[in-house]
Design a protein around this motif. Structure first.
Motif, PDB file in Angstrom:
ATOM      1  N   SER A 973       0.847  -1.196   0.000  1.00 11.28           N
ATOM      2  CA  SER A 973       0.000   0.000   0.000  1.00 11.28           C
ATOM      3  C   SER A 973       0.884   1.248   0.000  1.00 11.28           C
ATOM      4  O   SER A 973       1.932   1.288   0.649  1.00 11.28           O
ATOM      5  N   LYS A1106      -1.076  -1.094 -10.037  1.00 10.97           N
ATOM      6  CA  LYS A1106      -2.260  -1.641  -9.378  1.00 10.97           C
ATOM      7  C   LYS A1106      -3.017  -2.616 -10.282  1.00 10.97           C
ATOM      8  O   LYS A1106      -3.924  -3.291  -9.819  1.00 10.97           O
ATOM      9  N   HIS A1107      -2.630  -2.711 -11.582  1.00  8.62           N
ATOM     10  CA  HIS A1107      -3.378  -3.545 -12.530  1.00  8.62           C
ATOM     11  C   HIS A1107      -2.506  -4.525 -13.293  1.00  8.62           C
ATOM     12  O   HIS A1107      -3.030  -5.530 -13.779  1.00  8.62           O
ATOM     13  N   GLU A1147      -6.411   0.337  -1.902  1.00 13.20           N
ATOM     14  CA  GLU A1147      -5.752  -0.039  -3.135  1.00 13.20           C
ATOM     15  C   GLU A1147      -4.283  -0.313  -2.878  1.00 13.20           C
ATOM     16  O   GLU A1147      -3.625   0.427  -2.170  1.00 13.20           O
ATOM     17  N   LYS A1148      -3.826  -1.379  -3.484  1.00 11.09           N
ATOM     18  CA  LYS A1148      -2.438  -1.770  -3.290  1.00 11.09           C
ATOM     19  C   LYS A1148      -1.739  -1.890  -4.629  1.00 11.09           C
ATOM     20  O   LYS A1148      -2.355  -2.131  -5.662  1.00 11.09           O
ATOM     21  N   TYR A1149      -0.447  -1.723  -4.567  1.00 13.43           N
ATOM     22  CA  TYR A1149       0.392  -1.831  -5.740  1.00 13.43           C
ATOM     23  C   TYR A1149       1.058  -3.201  -5.728  1.00 13.43           C
ATOM     24  O   TYR A1149       1.502  -3.692  -4.678  1.00 13.43           O
ATOM     25  N   SER A1180       0.289   9.170 -10.741  1.00 17.54           N
ATOM     26  CA  SER A1180      -0.700   8.257 -10.149  1.00 17.54           C
ATOM     27  C   SER A1180      -1.970   8.994  -9.779  1.00 17.54           C
ATOM     28  O   SER A1180      -3.080   8.539 -10.040  1.00 17.54           O
TER      29      SER A1180
END
Length: 1428
Positions: A973, A1106-1107, A1147-1149, A1180
């Protein structure tokens, strides 16, 4: 200008008056002595007639006599030597008279406009009311001792030396005599007989050479003096009747005096008309310490008896002035009253006596003598009975030609006998002149002049010319012009032929008065200047002063000539010992020279004024004059300036008590700077102290705004994102450019340093020592105010040199109490250069008066000149606050771009108050990190144990197949790194630093992405644990300069992958098919052996998103890592897949690490993760904002929705090592570069390659900003609203990438065509919706019909197979949905076939057919059909 109160005509008339000799009996002197006067002094104030008299000329014409004055004096028989000059004793007396009469101090000044100058003069400087002139005039009248001249009337300043010299036949000889006897005599008639015989003996016996009598038959007038207080009035009347019978009523008079008794009229105030005659020397001031005698009488006067009575006369002039000790030894009459026994009736009786004597005795006697002289002259020369009627005949013929002065022989010693006709004509002219018959007098003078010139009697001729000119001037109606050439000839004759400068001066001064009355000031000034000489400084000074006033009174005033001659007059006054008059002349001249750029003249005048003022005990004026010399930019030489300075210091030392205001050196008050706090400590060993703020730094407005912005950021972060309303930026150093409207805040026990800027306007050095500040302190919250501040300073020499900054002095105050402090000024010792032997030191002060900025808020401020306050010198002393010092260890000055370096920071609390809330803000937040508690690796915390230790957290990996294995993924995070804003909280243990405590923390640094020198600013923020003080927080500034060198250049791009997966990975087929990407990375070494770099090694490639995450490396190197020397390039290819969705609210990376060597760096920890988040924070937040907007907008904003189809949020981290050779040692440097992939198919590069594009973008943005500003200004001119902007439709390119297709089939298929003619192969068509919206899809399996012109050979690959079953499908795919469609292909023969023939059309749901667009297909899908 010096002009007489009277007109010139009155002045001349009063100068030439009939002389009357007085002989008094002893009893008569006793009567007048009761009034402290002798008889001559008694009648002197009444000798001017108030009524008009008359005489008849030889033609029996009545001639009026107006305003006649007579001169009454005692008889003096002592012989006096004739001389053309004054004796030294007489000169001393005249000097004392001038010295005793000074202009009044504090008089009202009048402004006289002369040309462009406005000059201030005392009213008495231009008029005759100045007392020294009147006193000098009367004194000169008493000094008429010569047989050839007498002294008469004086005018102000100039007239003090205006002496009228007349031949003995005019006024230096008596025309008549008064015989005065008291009525108390036993037999008054006998006493009259004795006096008459005495007078006859003096005149005719030949025993006495003095006095000279005008004519042998002298008029004797008998006066019986009666004392009303003692004598018998009836007896007096009887005696008077007897006198009238004996002498006739026209020749005698009874004068009654002393009517006043002390008992009867003690309170009655009787005027004292004698004071103006007797007390002239004490009218306004006295001579130095003692007064000059106020009634000066000389026994050398021609009409004073040798045995002068002791009734009131003083000793002789020679006797008085020859002895210097007796200069003031005579009786002082300033305390003696005169006329004490006289009443106003007695005054009237005396006045009546003078009138009766003149009208009945003197004028008839003069008229009789004129007739007799006229008859004698006519009979002797055989002329007509009337000289008056023969005037024309005399003028018409027999004119003697005039000769030049050079042709005339010296006959000044020629003397005529008394009965000579020439002298008889001169006597007649004199008598006519006395009774104001100027026309007849002119005729006689003119005739005598011709006779004298014929005989070459030049002394007599010059006198006749002089009096003829005066007579012509005084004639009423001006029948003839003033013969100025007569005066010029007379002056030249006196000077060159007769060698008699006294007579020449007399004539010149007389001519000057006449010329001034006619407005001929230039000619008058020329005459006066010619008469100056070196023999008499006093006379020359007065003449030069008068010449100066002539110049200023011209029609076009010559002001500069006036000032020049006033300077010359002041110089001569000074040589004559007249210091006050010299000072007055210089002060008047200074009004002209001041402020006109004549610095040398100003310096000379001011220096002289200073010296004269000091001599006259006027220290204020002396100091002011010397100050003007030293404060202005003088053009004098250094030697002269040194002399001025020594005089100035001496005057100050002697005259100025206490702590005087000094003008040297000049203090630039507005440049005064004030610093609050301790001075910065220098580096201690390897420690580098924070730069903070110091007086050695120049103030920069842009830097101040930058620091203020940083402070606002950190204050907002400390107050939950809100800046307090009462927030004021910290100003440690105040100057003329800072905001000084508010009282600054200082802390108790912390020094206040005041920097004062000095400027030396001189060319000689000045020595300042024992400097200290002057202050006033008012304690707050204490019952008793105590002055507890101390001053510290050091002396320094100041020299005014070119191209050298003005030196400064830094003075320190240390407050020990809280309260209000006011810094007033500077005290110091001023001295000349230490090289001089006679070192003069003066202790003085200068005030610091600072004017604030001009106000411009209200209308009044704009129209008027108003200045606000400047309170930089009025600090408020507040209670103690924490004070922190910061030191840096192993802090580099040069880095490679992207290089990671570990340093250490030490925080020290050097105060007695604990601090907390430690934060830091920076202009480059991506340059450093302190790490976080959860992500900081376990690395050494002390600098000594950190050698050869990596800044990263690493893990050792196995050698086998590490390059081809999948990446290690970890979810992190962003909040774990605490980088949500630009303000960083410094992780101090416990959050508090107690007094005297210090702590060291590691600090990771990353080299800037752009090469060059970078200025990086840190602002450390801390608070006191004790809340509620006036100072809420404190800050500490630090500035470093980092030189960044080039390292690696990284370029990256991403494309969609359509490669099928292996069967072993079928469980993730759906995910990877929907989100597989190919990432191409191009790395180049752009370092050209800078900083000794030998080679770079790419040790790891990591991703953060994140994706997406990097799955594996497709083209691993044969070696364990990639090695790049100078200008070498490496190409890497990676497969990226979409991350699995997670259920966490935060949301996490996903950090994926693909190491290319033996060690794997954990990129999700400090410092790699910190620098990634700091560098990508802006991008970001920008991407997150767009995503939210698209989700909220739904399908309304199609452009933003379908734009997401090509967006890619994938960040690449390239970690490298560089091998550097330095001092024959190899060092390993580490670093990381970031590349943000935002769009599929678009190349991205590291910031190192963005310099040129950023510059162009900056220019474009600048132009757009200007256009935007202009557009905003143009909005004001719009009168109606514009139409709403049109809806932006998605482009054809965006619509053609909505659906990604993929065919899954066997690459080779064998079929027995002999047994079965139709070969059916199963094919799977995978459809992936790449957008975030629903999409309508149409699949058409029918083959295209080629146009007639189409080449049939191009269809050989696929023309022999067909699709079985349904040939057209209509489907709807949800956002990012993946759909697999089973198809069957039918083949009739063997061969190679292209299965990629389905046509796919897509459009957004609920959109018209016009939006339907053909989707791009992948590369050909070839299948080989074999015969089994």
């Amino acid at each position: 200008m010096a002009q007489c109160v009277q007109s010139v005509q009155e002045f001349i008339q009063d100068s030439f008056v009939p002389m009357v000799a007085v002989l008094c009996s002893e009893d008569a002197e006793k009567v007048t002595r009761k009034n402290n006067l002798n008889f001559a002094e008694l009648v002197r104030p009444f000798c001017r007639l108030t009524s008009e008299g008359h005489i008849r000329d030889p033609n029996n014409m009545v001639q009026p006599v107006k305003n006649l004055r007579i001169s009454v004096n005692n008889v003096v028989t002592r012989p006096t030597p004739g001389s053309g000059t004054l004796s030294p004793a007489q000169r001393r007396l005249l000097s004392e008279v001038v010295l005793s009469c000074q202009p009044p101090e504090g008089g009202v000044a009048n402004v006289v406009t002369a040309g462009n100058y406005d000059l201030n003069f005392n009213d008495r400087s231009l008029k005759a009311s100045a007392p020294w002139y009147s006193a000098w005039r009367e004194t000169l009248l008493e000094l008429s001792t010569s047989k050839l001249y007498t002294v008469n009337f004086l005018c102000p300043f100039f007239c003090i030396w205006q002496m009228w010299f007349v031949i003995e036949s005019l006024t230096a000889v008596p025309h008549t005599g008064l015989l005065v006897v008291s009525s108390s005599e036993a037999v008054p008639v006998e006493q009259f007989l004795k006096l008459s015989q005495e007078q006859h003996r003096i005149q005719h016996s030949g025993e006495y050479t003095n006095p000279k009598w005008f004519i042998p038959n002298t008029l004797k007038y008998y006066v019986l003096l009666h004392d009303m207080s003692e004598g018998d009035e009836q007896r007096a009347d009887a005696v008077y009747e007897d006198m009238k019978q004996r002498y006739g009523a026209q020749g005698c008079y009874l004068l009654k005096v002393n009517s006043r008794t002390f008992s009867a009229g003690a309170d009655e105030q009787i005027p004292d008309p004698w004071s103006q005659y007797l007390h002239r020397n004490n009218m306004h001031t006295q001579v130095r310490n003692t007064a000059i005698s106020v009634f000066i009488y000389l026994d050398g006067h021609p009409l004073q008896l040798d045995a002068a009575s002791d009734s009131g006369s003083l000793d002789a002039l020679d006797a008085m002035t020859s002895d210097p000790k007796r200069g003031t030894g005579g009786p002082v009459a300033g305390v003696v009253s005169h006329g004490a026994c006289l009443t106003l009736s007695d005054h009237d009786r005396i006045r009546q006596f003078i009138q009766e004597f003149t009208f009945r005795g003197l004028l008839p006697h003069i008229e009789k003598n004129i007739r007799q002289l006229n008859d004698q002259l006519v009979s002797r020369k055989g002329l007509s009975r009337s000289l008056f009627s023969a005037t024309k005949k005399w003028f018409g013929g027999g004119k003697v030609p005039e000769k030049s002065i050079s042709e005339l022989k010296s006959t000044s010693g020629l003397l005529y006998p008394p009965e000579a006709p020439e002298l008889q004509i001169r006597k007649m002219a004199d008598l006519c002149f006395l009774v104001q018959h100027y026309e007849l007098a002119y005729s006689c003078y003119h005739t005598a002049k011709k006779d004298f010139l014929s005989d070459q009697a030049m002394l007599y001729a010059a006198g006749a010319l002089e009096m003829a000119a005066v007579s012509a001037f005084l004639q009423t109606g001006a029948p003839r012009p003033y013969p100025a050439h007569y005066m010029d000839t007379a002056i030249q004759t006196y000077r060159d032929v007769c060698k008699n400068m006294v007579l020449a001066e007399r004539c010149a001064l007389l001519s000057a008065e006449i010329l001034k009355s006619q407005g001929k000031y230039s000619d008058a000034a020329t005459l006066l200047i010619k008469m100056t000489s070196e023999d008499s400084d006093l006379r020359s000074a007065l003449l030069l002063e008068q010449a100066g006033h002539c110049f200023i009174n011209m029609r076009n005033p010559m002001v500069r000539k006036f000032a020049f001659h006033m300077i010359l007059a002041g110089h001569r006054f000074s040589k004559a010992g007249q210091k006050r008059h010299a000072l007055r002349c210089y002060c008047q001249a200074m009004q002209v020279y001041k402020g006109k750029g004549w610095s040398l003249a100003e310096d000379h005048i001011n220096f002289t004024i200073g010296r004269q003022s000091f001599t006259l005990r006027q220290p204020e004026n002396a100091v002011s004059a010397f100050r003007h010399i030293l404060t202005n930019d003088s053009q004098q030489t250094a030697t002269q300036q040194g002399a001025f300075l020594r005089e100035y210091l001496y005057v100050y030392k002697v005259t100025s008590p206490g702590l005087p205001q000094l003008p040297l050196p000049c203090i630039n008050s507005s440049a005064t700077r004030v610093y609050f706090g301790h001075e910065r400590r220098l580096a201690e060993g390897e420690k580098q102290a924070a730069t903070h703020v110091s007086l050695d730094q120049e103030y920069d407005q842009d830097l101040a705004a930058m620091w203020c912005h940083l402070e606002e950021q950190v204050v907002a972060a400390a107050n939950r994102g809100v800046v307090p309303v009462n927030f004021q930026p910290t100003q440690c150093c105040l100057n003329s450019q800072t905001d000084n409207l508010r009282f600054p805040l200082a802390v108790v026990e912390e020094p206040i340093i005041v920097e004062v800027t000095f400027r030396n306007p001189l060319k000689v050095p000045l020595v300042l020592s024992d400097l200290s500040l002057l202050w006033k302190f008012t304690a707050k919250d204490f019952s008793k105010a105590q002055d507890v501040l101390t001053g510290e300073a050091t002396g320094e020499a100041i020299t005014n040199e070119k191209e050298v900054l003005a030196p400064t002095a830094r003075l320190k105050l240390l407050p020990h109490k809280t309260g209000q402090l006011n810094i007033l000024g500077v005290a110091y010792n001023l001295a000349t250069s230490q090289q001089t032997l006679d070192l003069l030191v003066v202790r003085g002060r200068q005030d610091l008066e600072i004017r604030g900025p001009r106000l411009n808020h209200t209308k009044e401020d704009k129209t008027l000149v108003r200045h606000g306050p400047d309170r930089r010198l009025d600090p408020i002393i507040t209670p103690a606050m924490p004070l922190m010092e910061v030191f840096f260890l192993q802090f580099p000055t040069a880095l490679l771009c992207g290089e990671i370096r570990k340093a250490y920071v030490e925080f020290c609390n050097v105060s007695s108050v604990a601090l907390c809330g430690l934060r830091v803000a920076s202009t480059h937040p991506d340059f450093f990190t302190f790490g976080g508690q959860a992500t900081t690796p376990l690395t050494p915390v002390s600098p000594t144990s950190a050698e050869n230790c990596s800044a990263y957290k690493t893990l050792v990996t196995h050698h086998g197949g590490q390059s081809s294995s999948t990446a290690a993924v970890k979810l992190v995070s962003a909040e774990d790194f605490g980088q949500t804003s630009g303000v960083v909280e410094i992780p101090v243990e416990g959050g508090t630093l107690r007094p005297g405590e210090s702590t060291q923390l590691p600090l990771w640094l990353r080299g800037p992405d752009q090469e060059g020198v970078h200025e990086i600013n840190f602002l450390f923020y801390y608070e006191s644990t004790e809340k509620g003080g006036k100072i809420s927080h404190r800050v500490l500034r630090h500035t470093v300069f980092i030189c960044a060198s080039r390292s690696l250049s990284v370029r990256a791009s991403a494309y969609r992958s359509s490669i099928p997966l292996d069967q072993s990975q079928s469980q993730t087929r759906e995910e990877e098919t929907s989100g597989s990407m190919l990432v191409f990375i191009d790395v180049e070494n752009i370092n050209t052996s800078e900083a000794g770099v030998r080679e770079f090694h790419i040790v790891q490639v990591s991703s953060s998103s994140k994706h997406w995450w990097l799955h594996k490396c497709i083209n691993p190197a044969k070696e364990k890592d990639y090695k790049l020397t100078s200008r070498e390039r490496a190409k890497l290819c990676f497969r990226a897949t979409r991350c699995k969705p997670h259920q966490d609210a935060v949301e996490k990376y996903s950090f994926a690490d693909l190491n290319l060597g033996n060690e794997r760096i954990i990129s999700s920890t400090t410092p790699c993760g910190d620098f990634f988040f700091r560098s990508s924070a802006e991008s970001s937040s920008h991407g997150r904002t767009q995503g939210l907007g698209a989700a909220a907008g739904g399908t309304t904003d199609l452009a933003s929705v379908f734009k997401k189809c090509n967006e890619l949020d994938l960040n690449i981290i390239i970690l490298w090592k560089a091998y550097v050779v330095e001092d024959n040692k190899q060092l390993i440097l580490e670093g990381q570069l970031h590349v943000a992939l935002q769009t599929i198919g678009k190349e991205a590069c590291s910031p190192t390659q963005k310099e040129e594009s950023s510059f162009m973008s900056f220019n474009c943005l600048s132009i757009c900003w200007v256009l935007l500003q202009e557009a905003q200004e143009m909005v004001l001119l719009k009168f109606k609203s514009e139409l709403p902007p049109p809806v932006i439709q998605p482009s054809i390119e965006q619509l053609s990438h909505l659906i990604k297709t993929n065919l899954t089939y066997p690459e080779t298929y064998s079929h027995p065509f002999v047994q079965e003619s139709l070969c059916v192969v199963p094919v799977t068509l995978t459809l992936s919706n790449c957008s975030l919206a629903q999409v309508d899809v149409v699949i058409d399996l029918r083959h295209k019909t080629s146009p007639p012109s189409f080449n049939p050979e191009s269809l050989e690959v696929h023309s022999s197979f067909t699709w079985l079953g349904q040939t057209q499908y209509k489907l709807q795919l949800k956002a990012q949905e993946v759909l697999c469609l089973a198809l069957r292909a039918c083949f009739l023969q063997t061969g190679v076939y292209n299965l990629n023939t389905p046509r796919v059309f897509a459009k957004p749901a609920n959109q018209g057919v016009m939006c339907e667009t053909s989707q791009q297909t992948a590369s050909p899908a070839l299948i080989i059909i074999n015969n089994a």
